[in-house]
Scaffold this active site. Structure first.
Site, PDB file in Angstrom:
ATOM      1  N   ARG A 539       0.833  -1.212   0.000  1.00 38.47           N
ATOM      2  CA  ARG A 539       0.000   0.000   0.000  1.00 38.47           C
ATOM      3  C   ARG A 539       0.861   1.253   0.000  1.00 38.47           C
ATOM      4  NH1 ARG A 539      -4.029   1.005   4.472  1.00 38.47           N
ATOM      5  NH2 ARG A 539      -2.256   0.402   5.719  1.00 38.47           N
ATOM      6  N   SER A 602       7.385  -4.820   7.473  1.00 37.81           N
ATOM      7  CA  SER A 602       6.973  -5.750   8.540  1.00 37.81           C
ATOM      8  C   SER A 602       7.792  -7.031   8.562  1.00 37.81           C
ATOM      9  CB  SER A 602       5.499  -6.085   8.392  1.00 37.81           C
ATOM     10  OG  SER A 602       4.770  -4.907   8.269  1.00 37.81           O
ATOM     11  N   ASP A 656       5.335  -2.839  11.479  1.00 41.92           N
ATOM     12  CA  ASP A 656       3.884  -2.628  11.577  1.00 41.92           C
ATOM     13  C   ASP A 656       3.385  -2.669  13.023  1.00 41.92           C
ATOM     14  OD1 ASP A 656       4.473  -5.325  11.761  1.00 41.92           O
ATOM     15  OD2 ASP A 656       2.748  -6.011  10.614  1.00 41.92           O
TER      16      ASP A 656
END
Length: 917
Positions: A539, A602, A656
């Site tokens: 994203r 992450s 994250d």
């Protein structure tokens, strides 16, 4: 020739006249389809009443739970005894159920008489007599030295609270033994058997004869889920969804319900259907006002109904020239076997004459035709009433299964059904007319209810043995408090190892400093870009933060990362990322702006500052080459340079989990822990700088990314790892790594379940021992299926549909086991997560020297958010293991996007204040 025609015409006319005469006289006994549909609807209402906890006490149709939860599946084997008490004879049976797969049953049986003085005498004498007969049978068959399980067919209404117990509600048919009502008939029989020292028998099941019929037929036809008896008495049973049975605890699976439909109408529900003959018969019976439906249907009463009608017609001068014999006045002189004989095709009229002459009557040809038609109307009404109630049961089955069309089998038994020449045909025809959306097969039960009791016993012993094996597997996932405390202490030890310079290299929990040293204070503002890489989707976000009102607005675009990029070269991966950023900037019209950027990455990274992160190792299916040991920020900068279209200010590389903590910290200043329970599993928290030996300085705090997924990689939790965990680990991309994550995260729970299902199927405990190709496929059982299967709102039927989508043809019992397996695996995952979290909570409390700590955990991840029970179990575990802390849980809204922007904003704010100073 003319004379023959004349005679035929005369006979036809005579027949028509007689039939019309009887039809007029018995007008009320002829039931239209409209009336039958109305009776069907009334019976459905009565079933509902019987199943409801509050309405059952006043319901006439008692809908008794039988605790028979499964039908035969063909794998039953062994020797069983069976007793059948309920009619004019008593039967003892030895049943040998063959080895698996052959569905072969061998039986030896013996009938014993039931004298009137026994069935109407003292209850203790009745059970002593039954035990004596059983002892005699075992002696005759040389079975005295064997311990055998026994099924007891007891054809009277009983209230059961378990399979091997039943309290007699009331005697029916001709039985009236004193002192038995309201007592448990199994313990009465057990006491009587104890008087025989050489009897070693274990009563495993008490079965109603109707249930026995269903089970006998179900052994031959797995579609059989209804049993009906139309004999001396009448009754029906069927498999009902547990969720509809208020009288029994639990919602899982199905249970056979003994309707005791003979009592339908005892509350007045059928008064408009009953005739003067039904009322007269009832008044003269052993139990006036009781079993009114049965008295219109069953073999014990049909002959008597015919007698009462013939007597009335004779009195009215419509038969026998008004002459009545003393036999016609005598109760019980016409029996159901006579009715059946009179209705026989071709021989019927001859039989009728013979029977009437035996009754001391002199019937004319016309009388014989009329009497034969009376029998037809009485027996046809019986079949019609039975059909209406059976149609109500079939409709209920179809609605329970939410099917447009039902395919099912009804097991049938009873002398009336068997000996009456027209009865079965009439019943079948009417049922099919009343329920056109059901494809019904009627299967005659061979050797009837006694074999059925043995089948129930065989199923009970099979289920018992299978249950034991299944429980042994599930027990591996049931963690005791001691085990959870052990996990908590081991986690605490590993946390300390990870923080110390000397032991950090060997620690399984890496405790990586993130260089995030402050939490948002509400003064942050501006436009920030955020990138989020951590799964198969990537994203790019634009985040606008406004100060004062703590308002954040976000715009984002999602891009796929193909498998060939995930597992290609590092350069290809980062070029793909930059291509996605370029598309987003174009889309937002921001191509020329040099925006501060936070990169949510992450994967485990070792950071030397907030904008530098060296990848330690890929997880979650990524395998891009030339990345491990490299600084991911540098790799991103190089890719931007190669593109040479725009420039970005990369301020922070963020995990994250840290983003999750920051997002919640923006709303709640008490939030100092971040937890992700999704595809992967991780935890971060604010640690005192003085405890972090890898970073200079003693003042203040820094966020530590624990990377706790590697906990246990040194074997410290091997005592709670199962063979299934080991199989999942060995088949993974990184064997021996991330062992704790593989027991707690969404990426692996479905795979653990799949391994258990394969093992249970190999043992013959699931899916009829057939392992489908789909079940052999790694990754087929996604964790989302666990969430769906464990949903409290999901009926077993829907669980079966999910399993069918996976190519698994499951029975109701299979579905229960699958649901239990899913529950055991996800519960253990939540408890292990809770134990790890409790270790960090207690560490924070002790580090601050507090009696009592109030702290908030920011949480994200699909497993935590979507699984119906995970969050509750996790929270309960933390409360139990960290009782001196008040831990609140806050769901993070977009930690990896909003969180990355907030970390970037805090870092920019810190940079600014440093410059000013």
């Amino acid at each position: 020739m003319f004379a023959v025609h004349l005679l035929a015409f005369y006979f036809t006319k005579l027949k028509e006249d007689q039939i019309k005469k009887v039809d007029r006289f018995l007008y009320h006994m002829r039931l239209s389809d409209e009336t039958l549909l109305d009776i069907m609807a009334r019976f459905q209402v009565e079933m509902e009443k019987g199943l409801g906890k509050d309405t059952n006490p006043t319901a006439s149709v008692k809908m008794l739970p039988t605790f028979v939860r499964a039908i035969p599946d063909g794998s039953e084997n062994g020797e069983f005894l069976s007793l059948d008490l309920g009619g004019s004879k008593f039967r003892v049976l030895k049943v040998q159920v063959s080895e698996e797969g052959k569905r072969n049953v061998q039986m030896e049986s013996q009938f014993y008489p039931m004298p009137n003085e026994i069935i109407r005498g003292n209850g203790s004498e009745l059970f002593d007599y039954v035990a004596d007969c059983l002892a005699d049978f075992m002696k005759t068959k040389d079975l005295q030295h064997k311990k055998l399980p026994l099924g007891f067919t007891f054809s009277f209404p009983c209230k059961q609270t378990k399979l091997e117990e039943g309290v007699l509600l009331s005697w029916t048919k001709k039985f009236k033994a004193r002192g038995v009502q309201d007592t448990d008939v199994v313990s009465r029989l057990t006491r009587a058997m104890k008087k025989h020292k050489d009897l070693d028998v274990d009563i495993l099941a008490l079965v109603n004869d109707t249930v026995g019929t269903m089970m006998t037929c179900a052994y031959d036809d797995p579609y059989c889920e209804v049993g009906v008896i139309i004999g001396t008495g009448t009754n029906a049973c069927y498999m009902e969804d547990m969720s509809n049975i208020d009288l029994v605890e639990g919602d899982e699976g199905r249970m056979c319900i003994n309707t005791e439909w003979g009592a339908f109408g005892d509350d007045g529900a059928l008064e408009d259907i009953r005739t003067e003959f039904d009322r007269e018969l009832d008044l003269g019976s052993l139990n006036p006002g009781k079993q009114l439906f049965e008295k219109m249907i069953s073999g014990l009463y049909l002959g008597e109904l015919v007698r009462l009608i013939l007597l009335k017609m004779a009195k009215a001068g419509l038969l026998f020239g008004g002459v009545k014999s003393s036999a016609l006045h005598t109760k019980g002189k016409i029996e159901t076997q006579h009715v059946a004989a009179m209705e026989k095709y071709k021989e019927g009229l001859g039989n009728t004459r013979e029977i009437l002459v035996d009754l001391g009557l002199e019937p004319s040809e016309a009388d014989c035709i009329a009497v034969q038609h009376v029998c037809t109307i009485v027996s046809f009404r019986s079949a019609n009433l039975c059909a209406a109630a059976l149609a109500a049961i079939l409709t209920r089955l179809r609605e329970n299964k939410k099917l447009a069309r039902l395919r099912t089998t009804v097991g049938m038994d009873g002398t009336l059904y068997k000996i009456h020449p027209q009865y079965p045909k009439r019943l079948h025809k009417v049922v099919r007319r009343l329920v056109p959306n059901c494809d019904v097969r009627f299967l005659l039960s061979e050797s009837g209810s006694t074999k059925g009791a043995a089948m129930v016993t065989a199923v009970a012993s099979r289920v018992q043995a299978q249950r034991k094996q299944i429980d042994e597997v599930l027990a591996l996932f049931q963690l005791t408090r001691e085990q959870l405390v052990g996990v908590q202490h081991k986690m605490r030890t590993e946390l300390e190892y990870g923080l110390k310079r000397k032991t950090q290299a060997l620690a399984t929990v890496k405790m990586l400093p993130t260089y995030v040293c402050g939490m948002p204070d509400g003064t942050e503002k501006g436009k920030f870009l955020a990138l989020d890489l951590g799964g198969t989707n990537f994203r790019v976000l634009l985040v606008k933060i406004r100060s004062g009102r703590r308002s954040v607005r976000m715009y984002n675009k999602i891009f796929a990362i193909p498998l060939e990029i995930m597992q290609g070269t590092g350069e290809e991966l980062f070029d793909h990322i930059v291509q996605c950023i370029a598309d987003f900037l174009d889309y937002m019209g921001l191509k020329g702006a040099r925006l501060p950027l936070g990169f949510t990455f992450s994967f485990p990274c070792r950071q030397m500052s907030i904008d530098k992160g060296t990848l330690i190792g890929w997880t979650k299916g990524f395998k891009a080459t030339d990345c491990e040991g490299e600084d991911v920020v540098d790799m991103l900068r190089e890719a931007i340079k190669r593109r040479n279209e725009f420039d970005l200010d990369i301020v922070a590389v963020v995990n994250d989990t840290v983003g999750t903590m920051m997002t919640c910290g923006y709303e709640d200043p008490n939030c100092e822990i971040g937890l992700i329970a999704g595809t992967g599993s991780n935890m971060c928290y604010m640690e005192e700088l003085r405890n972090i030996e890898l970073v200079d300085g003693d003042e203040g705090k820094m966020c530590i990314n624990t990377e706790w997924g590697g906990f246990g990689d040194n074997g410290c939790i091997d005592d709670i790892r199962t063979q299934y965990d080991k199989e999942v680990d060995e088949g993974s991309l990184n064997p021996g790594k991330q062992r704790y994550e593989k027991m707690t995260s969404g990426m692996y729970l479905g795979e653990i379940v799949r391994q258990i299902l394969i093992d249970l199927t190999k043992q013959g405990l699931l899916f009829r021992g057939q392992i489908s190709e789909r079940l052999r496929t790694r990754g087929i059982f996604e964790t989302k299926f666990l969430s769906q299967i464990e949903s409290d709102r999901l009926a077993l039927l829907q669980v079966r549909r999910i399993l069918q989508q996976l190519g698994l043809d499951s029975t109701c019992e299979d579905s229960i086991v699958v649901k239990e397996v899913c529950g055991a695996v996800s519960r253990r995952a939540a408890q292990l997560c809770g134990a790890g979290l409790a270790a960090i909570v207690e560490k924070r409390r002790e580090d601050q020297g507090l009696e009592h700590l109030k702290i908030t955990v920011g949480v994200d991840g699909t497993l935590y958010k979507l699984h119906p029970h995970f969050s509750r179990v996790l929270q309960e575990t933390v409360r139990a293991l960290a009782p001196q802390s008040d831990v609140a849980f806050m769901l993070s809204e977009d930690g990896s996007g909003k969180g990355a922007a907030l970390i970037t904003a805090v870092a920019k704010r810190t940079q600014q204040s440093r410059k000013e100073n």
